[in-house]
Scaffold this motif. Structure first.
Motif, PDB file in Angstrom:
ATOM      1  N   LYS A   1      -7.338   4.840  -2.222  1.00 24.32           N
ATOM      2  CA  LYS A   1      -8.284   3.743  -2.492  1.00 24.32           C
ATOM      3  C   LYS A   1      -8.075   3.110  -3.866  1.00 24.32           C
ATOM      4  O   LYS A   1      -8.657   2.067  -4.157  1.00 24.32           O
ATOM      5  CB  LYS A   1      -9.725   4.228  -2.311  1.00 24.32           C
ATOM      6  CG  LYS A   1     -10.211   5.161  -3.388  1.00 24.32           C
ATOM      7  CD  LYS A   1     -11.655   5.566  -3.116  1.00 24.32           C
ATOM      8  CE  LYS A   1     -12.138   6.443  -4.270  1.00 24.32           C
ATOM      9  NZ  LYS A   1     -13.313   7.193  -4.001  1.00 24.32           N
ATOM     10  N   GLN A   2      -7.222   3.720  -4.678  1.00 23.95           N
ATOM     11  CA  GLN A   2      -6.902   3.108  -5.974  1.00 23.95           C
ATOM     12  C   GLN A   2      -6.091   1.825  -5.786  1.00 23.95           C
ATOM     13  O   GLN A   2      -5.976   1.020  -6.697  1.00 23.95           O
ATOM     14  CB  GLN A   2      -6.076   4.065  -6.863  1.00 23.95           C
ATOM     15  CG  GLN A   2      -6.682   5.428  -7.079  1.00 23.95           C
ATOM     16  CD  GLN A   2      -8.022   5.357  -7.796  1.00 23.95           C
ATOM     17  OE1 GLN A   2      -8.245   4.492  -8.625  1.00 23.95           O
ATOM     18  NE2 GLN A   2      -8.931   6.261  -7.434  1.00 23.95           N
TER      19      GLN A   2
ATOM     20  N   TYR B   1       0.844  -1.198   0.000  1.00 24.52           N
ATOM     21  CA  TYR B   1       0.000   0.000   0.000  1.00 24.52           C
ATOM     22  C   TYR B   1       0.882   1.252   0.000  1.00 24.52           C
ATOM     23  O   TYR B   1       0.673   2.180  -0.775  1.00 24.52           O
ATOM     24  CB  TYR B   1      -0.907  -0.047   1.235  1.00 24.52           C
ATOM     25  CG  TYR B   1      -1.562   1.264   1.587  1.00 24.52           C
ATOM     26  CD1 TYR B   1      -2.804   1.604   1.067  1.00 24.52           C
ATOM     27  CD2 TYR B   1      -0.924   2.170   2.433  1.00 24.52           C
ATOM     28  CE1 TYR B   1      -3.404   2.816   1.382  1.00 24.52           C
ATOM     29  CE2 TYR B   1      -1.513   3.379   2.761  1.00 24.52           C
ATOM     30  CZ  TYR B   1      -2.741   3.694   2.239  1.00 24.52           C
ATOM     31  OH  TYR B   1      -3.322   4.893   2.544  1.00 24.52           O
TER      32      TYR B   1
ATOM     33  N   THR C   1      -6.120   9.114   4.450  1.00 20.41           N
ATOM     34  CA  THR C   1      -5.802   7.783   4.978  1.00 20.41           C
ATOM     35  C   THR C   1      -4.391   7.850   5.542  1.00 20.41           C
ATOM     36  O   THR C   1      -3.517   8.501   4.940  1.00 20.41           O
ATOM     37  CB  THR C   1      -5.849   6.723   3.858  1.00 20.41           C
ATOM     38  OG1 THR C   1      -6.946   7.016   3.027  1.00 20.41           O
ATOM     39  CG2 THR C   1      -5.991   5.337   4.408  1.00 20.41           C
TER      40      THR C   1
ATOM     41  N   CYS D   1      -5.925  -0.976   0.116  1.00 15.26           N
ATOM     42  CA  CYS D   1      -6.446   0.111   0.953  1.00 15.26           C
ATOM     43  C   CYS D   1      -7.559  -0.396   1.878  1.00 15.26           C
ATOM     44  O   CYS D   1      -7.553  -0.138   3.081  1.00 15.26           O
ATOM     45  CB  CYS D   1      -6.936   1.258   0.074  1.00 15.26           C
ATOM     46  SG  CYS D   1      -7.488   2.671   1.032  1.00 15.26           S
ATOM     47  N   LYS D   2      -8.476  -1.144   1.277  1.00 12.63           N
ATOM     48  CA  LYS D   2      -9.610  -1.663   2.067  1.00 12.63           C
ATOM     49  C   LYS D   2      -9.111  -2.520   3.229  1.00 12.63           C
ATOM     50  O   LYS D   2      -9.589  -2.407   4.350  1.00 12.63           O
ATOM     51  CB  LYS D   2     -10.469  -2.558   1.168  1.00 12.63           C
ATOM     52  CG  LYS D   2     -11.639  -1.853   0.559  1.00 12.63           C
ATOM     53  CD  LYS D   2     -12.590  -2.903  -0.026  1.00 12.63           C
ATOM     54  CE  LYS D   2     -13.478  -2.228  -1.064  1.00 12.63           C
ATOM     55  NZ  LYS D   2     -13.770  -3.068  -2.197  1.00 12.63           N
TER      56      LYS D   2
ATOM     57  N   LYS E   1      -8.649   6.186   8.681  1.00 13.94           N
ATOM     58  CA  LYS E   1      -9.228   7.184   7.768  1.00 13.94           C
ATOM     59  C   LYS E   1      -9.760   8.352   8.602  1.00 13.94           C
ATOM     60  O   LYS E   1     -10.399   8.110   9.648  1.00 13.94           O
ATOM     61  CB  LYS E   1     -10.360   6.535   6.976  1.00 13.94           C
ATOM     62  CG  LYS E   1     -10.846   7.364   5.813  1.00 13.94           C
ATOM     63  CD  LYS E   1     -11.828   6.574   4.985  1.00 13.94           C
ATOM     64  CE  LYS E   1     -12.670   7.535   4.185  1.00 13.94           C
ATOM     65  NZ  LYS E   1     -14.020   7.066   3.997  1.00 13.94           N
TER      66      LYS E   1
ATOM     67  N   TYR F   1      -7.556  10.021   0.598  1.00 17.33           N
ATOM     68  CA  TYR F   1      -8.273   8.739   0.442  1.00 17.33           C
ATOM     69  C   TYR F   1      -8.629   8.488  -1.018  1.00 17.33           C
ATOM     70  O   TYR F   1      -8.556   7.354  -1.515  1.00 17.33           O
ATOM     71  CB  TYR F   1      -9.535   8.764   1.323  1.00 17.33           C
ATOM     72  CG  TYR F   1     -10.380   7.526   1.170  1.00 17.33           C
ATOM     73  CD1 TYR F   1      -9.885   6.275   1.522  1.00 17.33           C
ATOM     74  CD2 TYR F   1     -11.684   7.607   0.653  1.00 17.33           C
ATOM     75  CE1 TYR F   1     -10.654   5.125   1.365  1.00 17.33           C
ATOM     76  CE2 TYR F   1     -12.462   6.468   0.505  1.00 17.33           C
ATOM     77  CZ  TYR F   1     -11.933   5.234   0.854  1.00 17.33           C
ATOM     78  OH  TYR F   1     -12.698   4.102   0.700  1.00 17.33           O
TER      79      TYR F   1
END
Ligand code: ADP
Length: 507
Positions: free
Chosen positions: A364-365, A308, A434, A369-370, A380, A360
């Motif tokens: 999130k790309q 990440y 994030t 991330c999730k 977050k 974020y």
């Protein structure tokens, strides 16, 4: 030199003859003379280790016409450390670079490596790998590896040249390579540990001693049989690094205690390398042990955060929580960043892991991330205020820092740390944010046995190569000097594995 010779390998080998003949406890013996050895098996090429280097060597040996090649792996599963890293692969002049208009060259990649190597990298090896990296990448694609449709620009690279598997993991390469090995008839044997070499009277490596049925968690349990395997063409050592060997890494750098996190597979203990040293191989750059600056103290090993943060560093800021300010170029080479992170301390001098702040919208790309948020190793925040409160960062300097950095995004010129802002274009830092915490983990050993561009191992006593012996991958040292650039290990391992096979097969 001749004096050293007289005392050197020939006498050692003669001694092995006696030892091999009389030693009642072979578990204590390492390398032995071939005289009197009962061969249990004969192969053309024996490869030790099933990471990128061993697998590429196996495939290339079969493609070059070797009829009998066996990979021996001490662990119960194949793939080693190679299966659990980020699956990041750097190569110059690739189809994706052409498609995206990125100008790159072998020279450019070599120069980036030399810079990170701080004057002690091996230029010939770097050039050999950069020149064949595309070929190795193609080997993975032909075997079925699938890559993200974008290029990343990792720390220390002057252009985007890094592919990454869609699973964001090395297994996205080792699994297809294993499949290719099976297709080509490369024999693969797990739970079989290399113990030592078998040498002829002239000192040539003619086979290996192995423990079959080896159980890693308990050295003495489960060894079913000790076997001697004759290798008529040669032995390729692809046994990886020693980052999990705490004694050895602390002998080089006492700060790398057992408490320091490590991203490596447990089997990265270095005994294959020791045995080559015992034979006369030259140790190089053993003290240069790299820590990954993208790792998180909030999870074990490589975890979710590493990938990440590697993806997000180009358009994020890393902030010292004491000052609220950036403290490094977020895409400098790994050593520069790891050293800068280790210097982040609280008022009492205790480690205070810095934070990486990303919008974020951009974070999130990345597929991790999730997971980073779900497993509580990332956070977050809807505002800078909430973020500053959570991490106890002085708010005003942080607000000023974000504003200042957004100015650099606009101008494309980082006046603070000279970061290459190419990949940050248009990516302003804005809420929601994030955040992950950063702290370096032991990741890669730049040191190992000295090899040349034919993957031959040099003998410290004679200055010549050790006949019958080849080494490839992390077990070999010297190529990268002080700091290996991210995503350069896979091309290194694969190209040198392929090279070892070609050297043996006379290709
Ligand atoms: P590289 O990236 O250089 O190919 P890896 O660490 O991915 O290296 O792979 C090295 C492999 O070698 C690992 O799977 C490890 O378990 C194996 N290995 C290490 N030492 C031995 C040994 N003594 N005998 C057999 N296999 C070994």
């Amino acid at each position: 030199m001749s004096k050293v010779n007289m005392l050197g390998r020939r006498n050692f080998i003669k001694g092995l003859g006696a030892a091999g003949a009389v030693m009642a406890a072979p578990a204590m013996a390492a390398s032995v003379n071939a005289k009197g050895v009962k061969w249990d098996e004969t192969v053309e090429i024996a490869i030790i280790g099933s990471g990128f280097a061993g697998l590429a060597a196996g495939i290339e040996a079969a493609r070059q016409g070797c009829k009998s090649v066996t990979i021996f792996e001490k662990m119960p599963v194949f793939g080693g450390n190679s299966a659990i890293n980020g699956g990041l692969f750097a190569a110059p002049q690739t189809p994706m670079q052409k498609e995206k208009g990125v100008e790159d060259s072998v020279d450019r990649m070599v120069n980036d490596g030399l810079k990170a190597g701080r004057g002690i990298a091996d230029e010939a090896l770097l050039r050999h790998v950069a020149s064949h990296a595309m070929e190795a990448l193609q080997m993975t694609i032909d075997a079925g590896a699938v890559y993200h449709p974008y290029l990343q620009q990792l720390g220390g690279h002057s252009v985007p040249r890094t592919y990454q598997t869609t699973v964001s993991c090395g297994a996205g390469i080792t699994q297809p390579l294993l499949g290719e090995c099976r297709k080509l008839g490369v024999n693969m044997v797990p739970r079989t540990k290399f113990k030592g070499f078998i040498l002829d009277d002239a000192g040539k490596v003619v086979g290996v001693r192995l423990n079959q049925g080896y159980y890693f968690e308990d050295e003495d349990a489960g060894v079913e049989k000790e076997i001697n395997v004759r290798a008529t063409r040669g032995v390729i050592m692809a046994t990886g690094g020693f980052a999990q060997n705490v004694d050895l890494r602390m002998a080089q750098d006492p700060t790398l205690t057992a408490e320091v996190g490590c991203t490596n597979a447990k089997g990265a203990t270095g005994e294959g390398m020791f045995e080559m040293f015992r034979l006369g191989a030259i140790p190089v750059h053993m003290a240069h042990i790299q820590s990954g600056p993208w790792a998180s103290p909030d999870e074990g090993g490589f975890g979710y955060v590493s990938n990440y943060s590697i993806f997000n560093f180009p358009h994020s800021i890393a902030v010292n929580r004491m000052t609220g300010k950036r403290f490094m170029n977020e895409i400098a080479d790994r050593k520069t960043r790891a050293d800068a992170e280790l210097a982040c301390r609280d008022a009492e001098g205790k480690p205070l892991p810095p934070i990486m702040i990303t919008s974020y919208e951009h974070a999130k790309q990345h597929p991790n991330c999730k997971k980073v948020l779900k497993y509580g190793v990332g956070w977050k925040f809807d505002s800078l205020e909430a973020l500053a409160k959570h991490f106890d960062v002085p708010l005003k300097p942080l607000q000023e820092q974000v504003e200042e950095y957004n100015g650099y995004v606009k101008t494309g010129n980082d006046e603070q740390f000279g970061k290459n802002m190419g990949k940050a274009k248009g990516k302003y830092l804005k809420a929601p944010f994030t955040v992950v915490r950063l702290w370096p983990k032991v990741h890669y050993c730049q040191g190992g046995v000295q090899i040349n561009t034919k993957a031959e191992v040099k003998d410290s006593f004679t200055g010549k190569r050790i006949e019958g012996l080849y080494a490839a991958g992390e077990v070999a040292g010297g190529m990268h000097g002080v700091s290996r650039l991210g995503s350069c290990s896979i091309p290194d391992c694969m190209v040198m594995g392929m090279t070892a096979a070609r050297s043996i097969m006379g290709a």
